[in-house]
Design an enzyme around this catalytic site. Structure first.
Site, mmCIF file in Angstrom:
data_model
loop_
_atom_site.group_PDB
_atom_site.id
_atom_site.type_symbol
_atom_site.label_atom_id
_atom_site.label_comp_id
_atom_site.label_asym_id
_atom_site.label_seq_id
_atom_site.Cartn_x
_atom_site.Cartn_y
_atom_site.Cartn_z
ATOM 1 N N GLY A 151 31.984 38.785 43.561
ATOM 2 C CA GLY A 151 33.288 39.448 43.689
ATOM 3 C C GLY A 151 34.412 38.521 44.120
ATOM 4 O O GLY A 151 35.531 38.989 44.385
ATOM 5 N N ASP A 180 32.496 34.719 32.382
ATOM 6 C CA ASP A 180 33.516 35.507 33.082
ATOM 7 C C ASP A 180 34.476 34.537 33.808
ATOM 8 O O ASP A 180 34.041 33.756 34.649
ATOM 9 C CB ASP A 180 32.809 36.410 34.100
ATOM 10 C CG ASP A 180 33.667 37.526 34.616
ATOM 11 O OD1 ASP A 180 33.404 38.683 34.255
ATOM 12 O OD2 ASP A 180 34.598 37.244 35.398
ATOM 13 N N TYR A 208 36.909 37.595 20.873
ATOM 14 C CA TYR A 208 38.265 38.005 21.265
ATOM 15 C C TYR A 208 39.155 36.778 21.438
ATOM 16 O O TYR A 208 40.233 36.681 20.835
ATOM 17 C CB TYR A 208 38.163 38.789 22.570
ATOM 18 C CG TYR A 208 39.452 39.400 23.069
ATOM 19 C CD1 TYR A 208 40.053 40.463 22.384
ATOM 20 C CD2 TYR A 208 40.047 38.955 24.251
ATOM 21 C CE1 TYR A 208 41.219 41.043 22.872
ATOM 22 C CE2 TYR A 208 41.205 39.541 24.738
ATOM 23 C CZ TYR A 208 41.790 40.587 24.042
ATOM 24 O OH TYR A 208 42.943 41.159 24.531
HETATM 25 N N1 UDP Z 1 34.109 43.555 36.886
HETATM 26 C C1 UDP Z 1 33.325 44.009 37.939
HETATM 27 N N2 UDP Z 1 32.773 45.252 37.849
HETATM 28 C C2 UDP Z 1 32.970 46.071 36.770
HETATM 29 C C3 UDP Z 1 33.768 45.614 35.710
HETATM 30 C C4 UDP Z 1 34.317 44.339 35.800
HETATM 31 O O1 UDP Z 1 33.108 43.301 38.942
HETATM 32 O O2 UDP Z 1 32.429 47.194 36.787
HETATM 33 C C5 UDP Z 1 34.716 42.215 37.004
HETATM 34 C C6 UDP Z 1 34.492 41.313 35.799
HETATM 35 O O3 UDP Z 1 33.277 40.605 35.917
HETATM 36 C C7 UDP Z 1 35.711 40.404 35.869
HETATM 37 C C8 UDP Z 1 36.798 41.306 36.461
HETATM 38 O O4 UDP Z 1 36.122 42.384 37.078
HETATM 39 O O5 UDP Z 1 35.478 39.327 36.735
HETATM 40 C C9 UDP Z 1 37.767 41.862 35.412
HETATM 41 O O6 UDP Z 1 37.001 42.402 34.381
HETATM 42 P P1 UDP Z 1 37.600 43.237 33.184
HETATM 43 O O7 UDP Z 1 36.447 43.697 32.354
HETATM 44 O O8 UDP Z 1 38.508 44.281 33.710
HETATM 45 O O9 UDP Z 1 38.500 42.245 32.337
HETATM 46 P P2 UDP Z 1 38.621 40.667 32.152
HETATM 47 O O10 UDP Z 1 39.694 40.273 33.087
HETATM 48 O O11 UDP Z 1 37.316 39.998 32.495
HETATM 49 O O12 UDP Z 1 38.982 40.506 30.730
#
Ligand code: UDP
Length: 315
Positions: free
Chosen positions: A207, A273, A145
């Site tokens: 978190g 992440d 991506y």
């Molecule tokens: N995340 C989480 N639980 C979930 C899905 C995502 O803790 O069930 C976390 C993920 O690891 C990241 C953040 O939430 O740190 C945002 O994730 P998302 O997939 O929404 O998009 P990103 O910002 O990573 O592209």
């Protein structure tokens, strides 16, 4: 005025179709339904200002209509989706970008590219402003991506510089709201779905990683302004909400707003992440006179209502 919107059946794309039609534009929407859904645009079928073409823009685009603005918004955008479709993701933001740019050039149209905060990778600078070059792993799981979007930005600037195409690159930060898929894997649909079913909310890592969440109506307003305003030729603009939250606090907020009995369960943090993400929107404020207006609590309430309705439809 006529616009072509790729990714028209997607989350942001479908809201853009609505907005452009509402503003009196004729919209040609394209989508191949890889991650988008006909449900998102079903209400537009039969509208005399809307035409839908089921098409994969990794192929050459033929269209006889006169087009004034091309908005390239096709691309899986959730980490789960783009990791499930790595090659499709790379293709839509390389071949798809090439074809939409070539099409815009042929039609002498303006070109608006949906880029992303992911071009900053796991940023070492905070908050992220447009002049930051990013910290991206070119071979990690998210690279399909991130690098496709970075390649698309380079391609867009090349068309701007070599052909004088009127281009605008919009770096879209986390956005949420109605028409996200409950199972798209992103944090807000995941947490809301889990909370509504009294399941554990899956917080990845401890978190403490942060994100800044923009409600869809604010995002659409920003994109619309950036698309129709004159004299933004060649600009790169961050769009997002600068209020930054820890993911654990988002989980707690959603449990509270849904009045759920759910608990929090910690799961491993996905590879690469990003630890922090927050847009510097000084440029958007200045150039577009835009900033988000909807606070997280109000946006989440509307999103929760939408997902409740979707879950009832399934029963
Ligand atoms: N995340 C989480 N639980 C979930 C899905 C995502 O803790 O069930 C976390 C993920 O690891 C990241 C953040 O939430 O740190 C945002 O994730 P998302 O997939 O929404 O998009 P990103 O910002 O990573 O592209």
């Amino acid at each position: 005025m006529k616009v072509l919107i790729t990714g028209a059946a997607g989350f942001i794309g479908s809201h853009l179709c609505d907005r452009f039609i509402q503003e009196g534009f004729y919209v040609v929407g394209m989508d191949n339904f890889l991650t988008g859904s006909p449900d998102n645009i079903a209400h537009l079928f039969g509208n005399k200002n809307f035409k839908f073409i089921e098409y994969n823009v990794v192929n050459y685009i033929y269209l006889y209509d006169k087009i004034d603005i091309v908005l390239h918004f096709a691309c899986p955008a959730s980490p789960v989706d783009y990791c499930n479709y790595p090659i499709q993701t790379l293709k839509v933001d390389s071949l798809g970008t090439l074809h939409t740019l070539g099409f815009a050039k042929k039609k002498r149209a303006r070109y608006v590219f949906a880029s992303t905060s992911e071009v900053y990778g796991d940023p070492l600078v905070h908050p992220q402003s447009e002049d930051y070059w990013g910290n991206v792993n070119p071979i990690g799981p998210r690279s399909v991506y991130d690098e496709a979007k970075r390649f698309s930005e380079a391609m867009t600037m090349a068309y701007h510089r070599e052909h004088g195409l009127d281009t605008r690159i919009l770096r879209i930060f986390n956005t949420y709201g109605p028409r996200m898929r409950l199972n798209d894997g992103r944090v807000i649909p995941n947490f809301v779905g889990q909370a509504l079913q009294n399941q554990n909310l899956t917080v990845y890592g401890d978190g403490t990683q942060t994100r800044s969440f923009c409600y869809i109506d604010d995002m659409v307003e920003g994109i619309f302004r950036a698309s129709i305003k004159e004299n933004l030729n060649g600009e790169v603009i961050n769009l997002g909400n600068p209020n930054e939250y820890k993911i654990i606090d988002i989980a707690k907020k959603i449990i509270q707003l849904t009045d759920s009995d759910s608990k929090i369960e910690f799961k491993p943090l996905p590879e690469d992440d990003p630890k922090r993400r927050c847009p510097d929107i000084t440029k958007a404020k200045k150039l577009l006179n835009w900033e988000p207006k909807i606070n997280l609590e109000d946006g989440l309430k509307k999103t929760i209502e939408y997902f409740k309705m979707k879950m009832l439809e399934k029963i």
